[in-house]
Design an enzyme around this catalytic site. Structure first.
Site, PDB file in Angstrom:
ATOM      1  CE  LYS A   1      -4.414  -1.647   1.577  1.00 14.09           C
ATOM      2  NZ  LYS A   1      -5.670  -1.300   2.673  1.00 14.09           N
TER       3      LYS A   1
ATOM      4  CE  LYS B   1      -5.737  -8.179  -1.761  1.00  8.99           C
ATOM      5  NZ  LYS B   1      -5.422  -7.732  -0.616  1.00  8.99           N
TER       6      LYS B   1
ATOM      7  CE  LYS C   1     -13.151  -3.023   0.537  1.00  9.16           C
ATOM      8  NZ  LYS C   1     -13.121  -2.563   1.972  1.00  9.16           N
TER       9      LYS C   1
END
Ligand code: TYM
Length: 344
Positions: free
Chosen positions: A112, A205, A208
């Site tokens: 992130k 994966k 969002k």
């Protein structure tokens, strides 16, 4: 005593991975009669900047998804994290228990934060410590999550164990047993959809934050959009194998079969017993029908619920009061154990 805790971030775009890997399994835990707490983790969400007006909507939308999926706010405790101060308070104490070296190993932070790590928020770095506080403020024993949370739950276990040993004498002196104060929480990761992959790339994966909306099925997608995304999903040219062994090395096929199995509440083996030898065009048609059958009622109920934010806010306020009643005595005990002087 079994106590189940889990959380979902209100960062927009709840998708099929969140539903099958987590929310659907929250409902199963509730229906097994465990005491369950399901938390909309708004304090985790702001580790990456969120537009304040949008954040409020996203918190209500995750709450609506919980309820629409079948979480009963009378049996389970549904609330948002920021309404219960124990999470932040315990997180600070855990910041002083967890080691920098432990956090440096967290792969989610590396993903992130990206290349510009110096510019990531301190909150993003400390994120897994807050997560440990979420769980241990209730001394939860079981945490249903998708596979991507595995490393965070191992850290939670490490923090619980280190707290128990660092303060062993004080824990005993305050009348808690030999087993330590915090339980060593069990992660519940499993089922055919513990890791739902992107519809565009079987190596990534479902997420969002993927730039391509076609990579995921959102809980807010209508049936035409679901059909379109499943039909466009990447596959290989071969028909489906008749045994799960044959899915090895075929990540896209494996993913679609896993999604089908989770929606149908069965196993990959059972799905292949039925569809082995079928072409993807036929299997995708069946998957669209199943996905629409299972997701449209949730979608419709989410719309109905989000139209009445007052009701959602009342559910969250009631949940927060009940959550606080469990967490506050735990926090009091922790403050005594650590050696803080208390107001009498
Ligand atoms: P979050 O908000 O990213 O995701 C919510 C839940 O959905 C699961 N999930 C998936 N499962 C299968 N396949 C996928 N592609 C997929 N994507 C997401 C996640 O594993 C998660 O269970 N850190 C957590 C939130 C959290 C939490 C907690 C969870 C905060 N405190 C305490 C458990 C206990 C997170 O970011 O989840």
């Amino acid at each position: 005593n079994e106590l189940v805790f889990s959380g979902v971030q209100p960062t927009g775009n709840l998708h099929l991975g969140n539903y099958l890997g987590a929310i659907k399994r929250f409902v199963e835990m509730q229906n097994r009669d465990a005491q369950c707490l399901y938390c909309v983790v708004d304090m985790h969400a702001i580790t990456l900047w969120q537009d304040p007006q949008a954040l409020r909507g996203q918190i209500r939308e995750v709450t609506a998804a919980f309820l629409a999926a079948g979480i009963d706010p009378r049996r389970s405790i549904v609330f948002n994290q920021s309404q219960v101060p124990a999470h932040a308070e315990l997180a600070w104490i855990f910041n002083c228990v967890a080691r920098i070296g432990w956090l440096n190993r967290m792969t989610q932070f590396k993903d992130k934060a990206g290349k510009d790590r110096e510019n990531a928020s301190v909150g993003l770095y400390a994120y897994p410590v807050l997560m440990a506080a979420d769980i241990l403020a209730y001394r939860a024993t079981h945490v249903p999550v998708g596979e991507d949370q595995k490393q965070h739950l191992e850290l939670t276990r490490d923090i619980a164990q280190k707290f128990n040993t660092d303060f062993a004498g004080s824990i005993m002196a305050h009348g808690h047993g030999e087993d330590g104060f915090f339980p060593v929480t069990e992660p519940l990761i499993g089922g055919p959809a513990a890791r739902v992959m992107s519809l565009r790339d079987g190596a990534k994966k479902m997420s969002k934050s993927d730039a391509s909306d076609n990579s995921r099925i959102n809980l807010t997608d209508d049936q035409d959009l679901i059909a379109q995304k499943v039909r466009k999903a990447k596959t290989d040219p071969d028909p489906l194998p008749s045994e799960a062994e044959g899915l090895k090395g075929r990540p896209e096929a494996d993913n679609l079969v896993g999604i089908y199995a989770a929606l149908a509440e069965t196993t990959r083996e059972a799905v292949l017993a039925q569809y082995g030898g079928a072409q993807f065009s036929a299997f995708k048609g069946a998957l669209v029908d199943l996905a629409v059958e299972k997701l449209s009622p949730i979608n419709a109920e989410m719309k109905r619920l989000t139209a009445d934010p007052g009701h959602i806010d009342a559910v969250l306020a009631d949940g927060a009061a009940r959550a606080e009643a469990i967490a506050a005595p735990t926090l009091d005990a922790v403050k005594d154990i650590v050696g803080f002087v208390r107001r009498t």
